[in-house]
Each structure stands twice: as C-alpha cells, then as structure tokens.
Design an enzyme around this catalytic site. Structure first.
Site, PDB file in Angstrom:
ATOM      1  N   ASP A 134       3.408  -1.105  11.163  1.00 62.22           N
ATOM      2  CA  ASP A 134       2.128  -1.079  10.463  1.00 62.22           C
ATOM      3  C   ASP A 134       1.143  -1.881  11.325  1.00 62.22           C
ATOM      4  OD1 ASP A 134       0.100  -0.544   8.753  1.00 62.22           O
ATOM      5  OD2 ASP A 134       1.130  -1.187   6.951  1.00 62.22           O
TER       6      ASP A 134
HETATM    7  C1  NOJ Z   1      -2.466  -0.513   7.288  1.00 61.22           C
HETATM    8  C2  NOJ Z   1      -1.814   0.187   6.135  1.00 61.22           C
HETATM    9  O1  NOJ Z   1      -0.864  -0.664   5.539  1.00 61.22           O
HETATM   10  C3  NOJ Z   1      -1.130   1.493   6.510  1.00 61.22           C
HETATM   11  O2  NOJ Z   1      -0.710   2.122   5.354  1.00 61.22           O
HETATM   12  C4  NOJ Z   1      -2.052   2.350   7.323  1.00 61.22           C
HETATM   13  O3  NOJ Z   1      -1.406   3.547   7.648  1.00 61.22           O
HETATM   14  C5  NOJ Z   1      -2.469   1.582   8.564  1.00 61.22           C
HETATM   15  N1  NOJ Z   1      -3.186   0.373   8.182  1.00 61.22           N
HETATM   16  C6  NOJ Z   1      -3.336   2.412   9.498  1.00 61.22           C
HETATM   17  O4  NOJ Z   1      -4.590   2.599   8.973  1.00 61.22           O
END
Ligand code: NOJ
Length: 743
Positions: free
Chosen positions: A290
C-alpha cells in the site's frame, strides 16, 4: 541421467496426449507465456529489474502524500515500470510512448488507479452495492467500471477491497462488502470476475487487486491504520476467506495492508505473504505494497530505517513498491550486501512481466488507448442505466410506518429538505475516482423532473456546524406539504481512508432539524446518505419511513425517486449491523454466546444502560410487500454427505417484490466455541403478490468447515441448528446431526 530425461519426455508426452484438448491448450499457452517472460528477463539489467518493481503516482490525482514528480525521466531510464493515478487516453499515451519508444527494452507500463465503484459513471459505494445481495448486478457494476477505466487507458484497478469490517467507526467500511465472511467472499469473486472478465487481454478489462492483505478492517477501536491483534483462528475463519476467494477467482494482484498484524506489519509478514498466499493458496500474481507501507515500518517500530524496511518487506514477499521508492533507492545495495538475493528479484520481476503479457501490453502497448472508444464508452447511456439499477438495488428500507411508502398520486406537494437533498458531490462517495459532479443527478433534480408534483426545496442546515438559521424556512415548507422528504447524512469525506469517526451519529444539527419538522405533523420520509452504519436510534423513532440510500453514485437522484414512488420495490438488506449506541461497538451478528448469555438476572453478559441487540441487524431490510416463511424442512435429521434444506416463502403483501432468503448455521458444541450463527447460503428471488415458492438449499460438509485450535480446516461431528429467514435474527429453525462419513 540421459535415460531419466528420455523417460521423462516420454512420460510427459504420454501424459500430454491423454489430456483433453482444452487442458492441453492451456498448458501450451502457459509454457509459451513463461518462455516469453524469460526472454525479456534475460535481457534486463539489475536497474531495469528494479524499475519494474517501482510504482509511482502521477500528479493527476492525489490518493496520499506525493513524494516525487520526476517520473517521466525515471520512465526514460527504465527505472519506473508502473504508474498510478494517470488516466485519459491522451495522457496515458504520452507516458506509454516514453516507455516503448525511449527506453532500451521497450517494456510497457502498467497503469493503475483506484476504480473502486466506478471510473466516470459512479456506482453506489461498495457497502451499498453489497446490500443488494445481487451478485450478478455487483459483477456487472465492476464490469462497467472496468470498461470505462480501460477505455480511459487504465489496465489495473486497486480493487476489490475485500476487508471484513465489524466496526462502523472505521471509515473504510464503506469500501467493502460489510461484516460477513461468506457474503464477502461471494462478492469478492463477483467483483474480480467483473473487473477481469474471462480474458485479461481483452482491451475492455482491467487487472483486479485484492486488498488490503490482511485484517485491515480489524483496526483497534475503528481508527484507521491502527494495530490489529487477533488470533490466527479468527484471522483464518473471519478475515482471510474473501482473499482466498479472490485468488480462486483468478485475481491478478494483491495489495498489502497498512496495519501490523500481531506485531508484524502486513508488508513484511511472512505468514501472510509467503506461507498463506504463496504456499497454501498458490498465488502467482503480483504483491504490491500500500502507499508507502514499506517506509511506514520505521514509525511502526519494526525497521531501523527505510533500507532495513525494504529488506524485510522484500524478503517477506512484497514485490512492488507503491510510492515508497525504497526498492528504487536501496535494492542494489541490499543485493550487494547479500541481504536479499537475485533469484527473488527475478521471481518478482517475472510475476510483473507475466501480467503485462497477459494484459496484452507486449503485443500492443497502445491497446487500451483509443480516443474513439473512450468518447463512446465514458458515461455511455447503458452505463448510467446500470448505475441507476444498482443504486435502487442497494437501498434498504429500514422503516415504513403505516405503509407511508411508496408515495402515491395523492402526493401533490413535497417539501424536500436537508443538506444532502441538493448535493451532486457527496453522493459520489469518498472513492469517486474520476467521477464528475456535473454528471450527477441529485435528488433535487430528479424530483424536479418528476411530473405532477410541486417541490419546495429548503436546505435547512449544513451537514456539520451549529447553524440553525435555516430551520424556520424548512418548517414552513414542511407545514404546507403533503410529505417531507428529508435527506440527512454524512459528507463523502467522513468515510473512506483516514476518515474514522468516534461518534457515528448524524453530524451537526441535523437531528435537531428532524425534531423541528416532526412538530409540524407532516409525514416524514428520512433518506439517509452516508458511508457507514450510523447510530440513528432517536431518528428511527421520529421519522415515519426511512430509506438507507448510502452514497448512491451518479444516478443517485433518479434511483431514490424510483424507490420513493414504488417504480422499484426496495429489496436491499443490511450487510453491516446498525448499532443502537456507540458503546455497543464492535457489534456484529455472528458473535459468540459467552458463558452467561443475557437474561433477566444481574450476572449476565449485558450493559446496564443499553440493550444487547442491534438497532437494525445484519441481513435486515423491509419491502413494500411482506413475506412469510414457513415449513422449514430437512431431507435428513442425520447426515454425512449432503442435506437439503427447504422452506416455503409466500409474498403476502400487495406488491410484487424481491426477498433475500438467508440461511444460517449454528454448531451447538465445537472443539472451540462457535458463533451463535453464521450465514452459509442465500438466494434473492422475485415473488409476485400472492405467490408462494418452495426454496431449496443444499448443504455439504464444506459448509460446516472452520479452522480449529490446531489450525486444521475441518467439519466436526455433532448437533447443529439451521435458521432460515429474511434477516440474521430469523427464528424459523430446524436441528440436525452431522456425522462425517470417515468415522
Ligand atoms: C492508499 C489506500 O489504502 C489504497 O487502498 C489505495 O489503493 C492506495 N492508497 C493508492 O491510491
């Protein structure tokens, strides 16, 4: 040695000859694919390999703190193989062109984006969609989202989010399928299928990503990113099955979660990534972090510095670094210091290249890039129609006193009140992707388009704040109307990432507004727009009818009007419990019984100041018609192979309507204590008024299986209860004994 290989060739040859044609084709295709992947890998320098493990955001959309903007040069140097938050054919073409025309190896870029519930045409938030219990419609919503995203140059979505969420304070509950493991697993499969279709190389599909691995939804106290400390039994029984279902549906990628799990951040968690995902489930796709989750292992207190974090993440099986630039910065040094090895780097690169091949990007890197197609498909009329249909199906009728709904021809004058009545923005929800407010039809606009009614619109108050100066006008409008439609709720940014709330009641002075309007005596239909279960115990007494409309997307307005006037009979059922008060949280239907189940006595498991029961339980939702369940029968009272459960369902009301028939099991005594009941099957069926149907469910030992204290996945002999009905409190019950055949 020679003999052995000849023998092997003959055996393989014979084996291959015996295989059905299709299977043989698959084997050939996969061997061909591996050859192609290897043929690229062998040409790559270490820098180019590391570049494939790098994923950075473009500056077109911000979904976290941005760290660098020199990505065009990085692409040129082969140091950036993947980009997210970039879309539109023109822009993606510009970036892809650099990769395939200006780099040494011309490896195409993967373009990712958070297409969570729509790309341009926005569908209801996933929690809302899940309330439809309509797997086909959910799959179709993902399909349409994929079509629009792909038409816009994207080939990878960071969805579905398959985290089980049992705490409505957690803002990301809006992004998943609610609290139940079985339903969550079915929906995970439907969404993966919808995004990926049957063939990833079809230019109207995108690769899906199961996230966030794992147990992100179990964040302590519902606070986002917070610690998760749960047993491996709970992990495997409650939180992991939707991820496994996604693997079974062929999901192409997995994303780590931000949280630590029992002391080890998910991003460096061997148990999750190596043992479970790769070894037990045989996953061969990409594992991506993430947003900066490698870097975050430093503040977690698990890594000394980012280099150390990179070492641990990579050795645990995390392959692609989303926005952290840790692999980009430290991987070479880590390799030189023998902290990581080249075989693992090659394996990670291969997993990524394989997906690029499967997506067809090596055949034609511009295959997603067609201006005409983009123009034709974005906001296509059939997409808007699908969004409207999904929105209607997502809505849950929570209350309908004296059959106030559906509204009829006697309603000539409507007072439309509330801070969410006119909004075109909030209804798109927190993950609105590239959704455009201007393309949204608000509830106000949809009502104004309705013939033969006069609409008096007054905002009344804001979503937050203490200003009551609009109350007088609202009351005035209510007094002279036949009905009040009161649109209350949250703003879109009150749920989603980094949007936990400690108080999940209606914000601001909205409840006070409701109380003022109640005094007018005009009947009130409360339309809720929100991203999570709310505590609305007081409001549920005051309003005459309540529709939970969630954030319903681009077509929110028309869909709500369809439901209010009965052009669609509501059929949604809650997939997350609505608590009576915040102190009950976490509250979910499949809890354990305790040694002192609640009764009148003092020393039992209860609150002094609140009931144990939910305000609205999991699976609950009304219809304009009514349903009666009877005659629950089992084909055997003792079984080992399979059991048929049948039940008679009648539509006893005045409307045709759909019902979600739910089947729950309870293992009365287990080697570990078992939940009071668990959803094991459901069917959504349409019954004409007056119609009766007998429904049958087949249970097998598979439906009884769970992880025991030794982490064995088993079905235990013993006594069980089966419940069938229209929500998780259903009391129609039958008993059976299960005895496994092997004993
Ligand atoms: C953080 C989020 O937790 C995740 O779900 C997302 O895909 C990413 N950012 C990318 O935007």
């Amino acid at each position: 040695m020679k003999k052995i290989s000849i023998l092997l060739i003959i055996t393989i040859g014979l084996f291959a000859c015996n295989k059905p044609e299709n299977q043989q084709k698959e084997i050939d295709a996969s061997a061909h694919l591996e050859k192609s992947v290897d043929s690229v890998l062998v040409l790559m320098t270490l820098d180019e390999k590391i570049g494939q493990l790098n994923l950075l955001t473009s500056d077109w959309d911000v979904t976290g703190p941005t760290m660098r903007s020199d990505y065009e040069d990085l692409i040129r140097n082969g140091q950036l193989g993947n980009i997210f938050n970039a879309f539109t054919v023109a822009y993606v073409r510009k970036l892809q062109k650099i990769a395939v025309e200006e780099t040494r190896l011309k490896i195409p870029i993967l373009f990712g984006y958070d297409v969570i519930h729509g790309h341009k045409t926005i569908f209801p938030i996933p929690l809302g969609e899940s309330a439809s219990w309509d797997l086909k419609a959910i799959e179709n919503a993902a399909r349409v989202s994929a079509i629009e995203a792909a038409a816009s140059g994207i080939n990878w979505t960071f969805a579905p989010m398959v985290d089980i969420a049992r705490d409505p304070r957690w803002g990301r509950i809006m992004e998943g399928a609610g609290e139940d493991t079985y339903l969550g697993s079915e929906i995970a499969k439907a969404r993966v299928k919808g995004f990926q279709g049957d063939d990833l190389s079809d230019p109207l599909t995108v690769m899906a990503c199961a996230k966030h691995f794992a147990a992100y939804g179990a964040a302590q106290a519902g606070r986002d990113y917070h610690t998760v400390d749960i047993s491996e039994i709970t992990l495997r029984n409650v939180y992991l099955p939707p991820f496994k279902a996604a693997v079974q549906a062929g999901v192409g990628s997995f994303m780590n979660s931000f949280n630590e799990l029992n002391g080890i951040p998910a991003t460096a968690n061997h148990l999750l990534l190596k043992k479970i995902l790769r070894q037990e489930w045989g996953f061969t796709g990409i594992v991506v972090t993430d947003y900066t989750s490698i870097n975050e292992m430093v503040p977690h207190g698990y890594a000394v510095d980012e280099k150390h974090a990179g070492e641990m993440a990579f050795n645990a099986g995390t392959e692609m670094d989303l926005q952290g630039s840790v692999y980009h910065t430290y991987m070479k040094v880590l390799l030189a210091e023998n902290k990581i090895n080249i075989e693992d780097i090659d394996m990670a690169v291969k997993n990524i290249l394989r997906k690029k091949f499967e997506l067809g990007l090596f055949d034609n890197p511009y295959k997603y890039l067609d201006e005409e197609r983009e123009k034709k498909l974005i906001y296509a009329p059939e997409h808007l129609e699908a969004a409207r249909d999904m929105a209607r199906k997502s809505m849950v009728l929570l209350k309908n006193e004296k059959q106030l709904l559906p509204l009829g021809e006697n309603i000539k004058k409507v007072a439309l009140i509330g801070p969410l009545a006119g909004t075109k923005k909030e209804v798109l929800g927190a993950w609105r992707a590239a959704g455009d407010d201007n393309k949204t039809t608000s509830l106000l606009e949809a009502l104004q388009q309705k013939n033969n009614i006069k609409v008096d619109y007054v905002k009344g108050c804001e979503i937050v704040g203490n200003d009551k100066s609009g109350f007088n006008n609202a009351v005035k409008a209510a007094k002279s109307a036949d009905v009040v439609i009161l649109a209350l709720g949250e703003s879109a940014d009150m749920s989603g990432e980094a949007a936990s709330r400690a108080d999940i009641s209606l914000p601001g002075v909205q409840t006070d507004l409701l109380k003022e309007i109640v005094k007018t005596g005009t009947p009130i239909v409360l339309v809720l727009m929100n991203g999570r279960p709310l505590v609305i115990t007081e409001e549920s007494e005051l309003a005459n009818a309540i529709i939970e409309a969630w954030f319903a997307g681009t077509m929110a307005g028309p869909a709500i009007v369809d439901v209010l006037w009965g052009d669609y009979t509501p059929s949604g059922k809650l997939t997350a419990t609505f608590p009576r008060s915040i102190g009950q949280i976490p509250i979910f239907y499949n809890m354990k019984n305790t040694g002192r189940p609640m009764n009148e006595g003092k020393y039992t498991s209860k609150y002094l100041d609140e009931k144990n029961e939910a305000l609205y339980p999991f699976g609950y939702g009304l219809s304009y018609t009514s349903f009666e369940y009877k005659n629950l029968q089992l084909s055997e009272s003792q079984w080992s192979d399979s059991l048929i459960v049948s039940v008679e369902l009648s539509n006893t009301g005045n409307f045709d309507g759909e019902e979600v028939v739910q089947l729950y099991l309870h293992q009365k005594v287990g080697s570990i204590t078992r939940p009071v009941r668990e959803l094991k099957a459901f069917k959504k069926i349409m019954l004409k008024k007056g119609e009766t149907q007998t429904l049958k469910f087949k249970l097998t030992a598979n439906d009884l299986m769970f992880y025991n204290a030794k982490l064995e996945y088993i079905a235990e002999d013993g006594n069980y209860e089966v419940f069938v009905g229209g929500n998780s409190m259903a009391d129609l019950k039958a008993d059976f004994i299960f005895k496994s055949a092997s004993k």
